[in-house]
Design an enzyme around this catalytic site. Structure first.
Site, mmCIF file in Angstrom:
data_model
loop_
_atom_site.group_PDB
_atom_site.id
_atom_site.type_symbol
_atom_site.label_atom_id
_atom_site.label_comp_id
_atom_site.label_asym_id
_atom_site.label_seq_id
_atom_site.Cartn_x
_atom_site.Cartn_y
_atom_site.Cartn_z
ATOM 1 C CG ASP A 128 -2.051 1.020 1.102
ATOM 2 O OD1 ASP A 128 -2.439 1.323 -0.036
ATOM 3 O OD2 ASP A 128 -2.523 1.510 2.142
ATOM 4 C CG LEU A 140 -4.715 -7.693 0.274
ATOM 5 C CD1 LEU A 140 -5.555 -7.129 -0.879
ATOM 6 C CD2 LEU A 140 -4.655 -9.206 0.195
ATOM 7 C CB CYS A 160 -21.333 -11.160 -2.942
ATOM 8 S SG CYS A 160 -19.813 -10.430 -2.304
ATOM 9 C CB CYS A 199 -21.051 -5.102 3.036
ATOM 10 S SG CYS A 199 -21.288 -5.386 1.264
ATOM 11 C CB CYS A 209 -22.912 1.926 4.509
ATOM 12 S SG CYS A 209 -21.902 3.425 4.334
ATOM 13 C CB SER A 268 -12.574 4.638 6.144
ATOM 14 O OG SER A 268 -12.900 3.534 6.949
ATOM 15 C CB CYS A 308 -16.148 3.145 9.300
ATOM 16 S SG CYS A 308 -17.840 2.511 9.451
ATOM 17 C CG ASP A 309 -13.500 -1.956 11.653
ATOM 18 O OD1 ASP A 309 -12.789 -1.836 10.653
ATOM 19 O OD2 ASP A 309 -13.066 -1.912 12.819
ATOM 20 C CB CYS A 364 -18.984 -2.249 4.845
ATOM 21 S SG CYS A 364 -17.278 -1.688 4.628
#
EC number: 1.17.99.6
Length: 383
Positions: A138, A173, A192, A198, A202, A220, A245-246, A248
């Site tokens: 990242d 990742l 999905c 998810c 929100c 976020s 924010c977690d 989702c």
């Protein structure tokens, strides 16, 4: 350097090294198969959904195609590390006097956690199979999630994050670019189905449609990336979320399999699991830097952080926080002073707030003066 690489030998090596270094998932992607990434990125940018994150647009060509970033790359080894929480992070949202910090930020900066291991992995890959490598966590224009999907680690869910059948939505990742033609894995399919968990959870309706994100509405983004005041329309929805924010991620049904793996997950700092808002409001610049040393939270700086904590205080309904908030009316930062005004407009009865407003007639910052006026309006009061 061997001209061809036996897939079975490569897979044994990747599996052994991933396990040794604490990675939960691994796979190889062929970067030439990123066929849809460019058009999706261009649409996202054209619609302005990246907000103030100009770095997304500045290097869009490199981001869309790994070979624009490094022409010699022929294969990408993708690695994932499970950072899933021990419990349900959404339970903390009901504890209004406490701060909710995104799960990923409750430990050391994940860049530091992963990059050293990734470099060690890459070095052993070169020693075993040859070629040249570059590693990314990242820190460069790399589309990690589409590459991880190509490598079979998971699929991009409707919340646009990677979902793994083994780790749910909780994966850090990392990428190793290689000049070798490594045997590629099969991409993971989308699992999905008709689930909308998810999207529906929100708080700010940041998903215009499934598989699409408007970052400007995402908590976020608002708490981490946005350098200005948070728009009024999102403040109440933020609740006590002060960094990320977690929602989702935590709502994903695939998370139920994440706890069935045997690997050791990353343990959170105990003092970041549910820190009291009052203690965080007391942080000056030096104590902020000290408390968040080694944490990704340190990168946003004390002023933006206190801005976020003040919003949480305003949403708390806790009269005990009035004095810690009031102390910030004289803060040197306009960003902090303005949000202290808003928080007091939520915590104080109208007549007490009006008395404070009378004493603030000499406020020279237009944005802060506007916060005082908005707080005096009936629509600016708690409901």
């Amino acid at each position: 350097m061997p001209r061809t690489i036996d897939p079975a030998r490569l897979n044994r090596f990747l599996a052994a090294e991933a396990a040794r270094l604490g990675f939960s998932a691994h796979g190889v992607a062929d970067p030439s198969r990123l066929t849809k990434t460019d058009s999706r990125l261009r649409e996202f940018l054209a619609l302005g959904r990246h907000g103030s994150m100009e770095w997304l647009a500045d290097r869009a060509d490199e981001r869309a195609n790994p070979r624009n970033l490094w022409p010699e790359v022929r294969s990408v080894v993708m690695l994932g590390m499970n950072y899933g929480p021990q419990g349900d992070p959404l339970e903390l949202l009901g504890r209004k006097d406490r701060a909710a910090i995104s799960v990923y930020a409750r430990n050391r900066d994940y860049h530091d956690l992963i990059k050293g291991r990734l470099k060690e992995f890459a070095g052993r890959l070169v020693a075993r199979f040859g070629g040249d490598v570059k590693v990314f966590v990242d820190t460069a224009p790399v589309m990690e999630k589409p590459l991880a999907e190509l490598a079979g680690l998971g699929w991009q869910g409707k919340h646009t994050n990677l979902v793994s059948r083994d780790c749910g939505s909780w994966l850090f990742l990392g990428a190793i670019f290689s000049t070798l033609e490594l045997p590629a894995d099969m991409p993971e399919k989308d699992h999905c189905g008709s689930c909308r968990a998810c999207l529906d959870i929100c708080p700010t309706n940041a998903f215009p449609a499934a598989y699409q994100l408007d970052a400007r509405r995402c908590i976020s983004y608002l708490t981490i990336e946005a350098k200005e005041q948070v728009p009024h329309e999102f403040r109440r929805a933020m609740g006590n979320r002060i960094y990320g924010c977690d929602d989702c991620l935590a709502a994903c049904p695939w998370n139920k399999f994440a706890g069935q793996t045997n690997e050791a997950k990353l343990a959170a700092r105990h003092d970041l699991e549910a820190p009291p808002l009052a203690e965080l409001l007391a942080l000056d610049d030096a104590s902020f830097r000290s408390f968040f040393s080694g944490s990704p939270i340190k990168r946003i700086g004390r002023d933006r952080f206190i801005r976020n904590v003040l919003i949480a205080a305003g949403n708390s309904g806790q009269h005990a926080l009035v004095e810690p908030v009031r102390a910030h009316l004289s803060d040197p930062s306009p960003l902090v002073r303005g949000m202290a005004v808003w928080a007091l407009s939520r915590l104080l009865p109208h007549h007490e707030f009006a008395t404070l407003a009378e004493a603030a007639v000499n406020e020279t910052e237009p944005e802060i003066a506007a916060e005082w006026r908005a707080g005096l309006e009936p629509t600016g009061r708690p409901q």
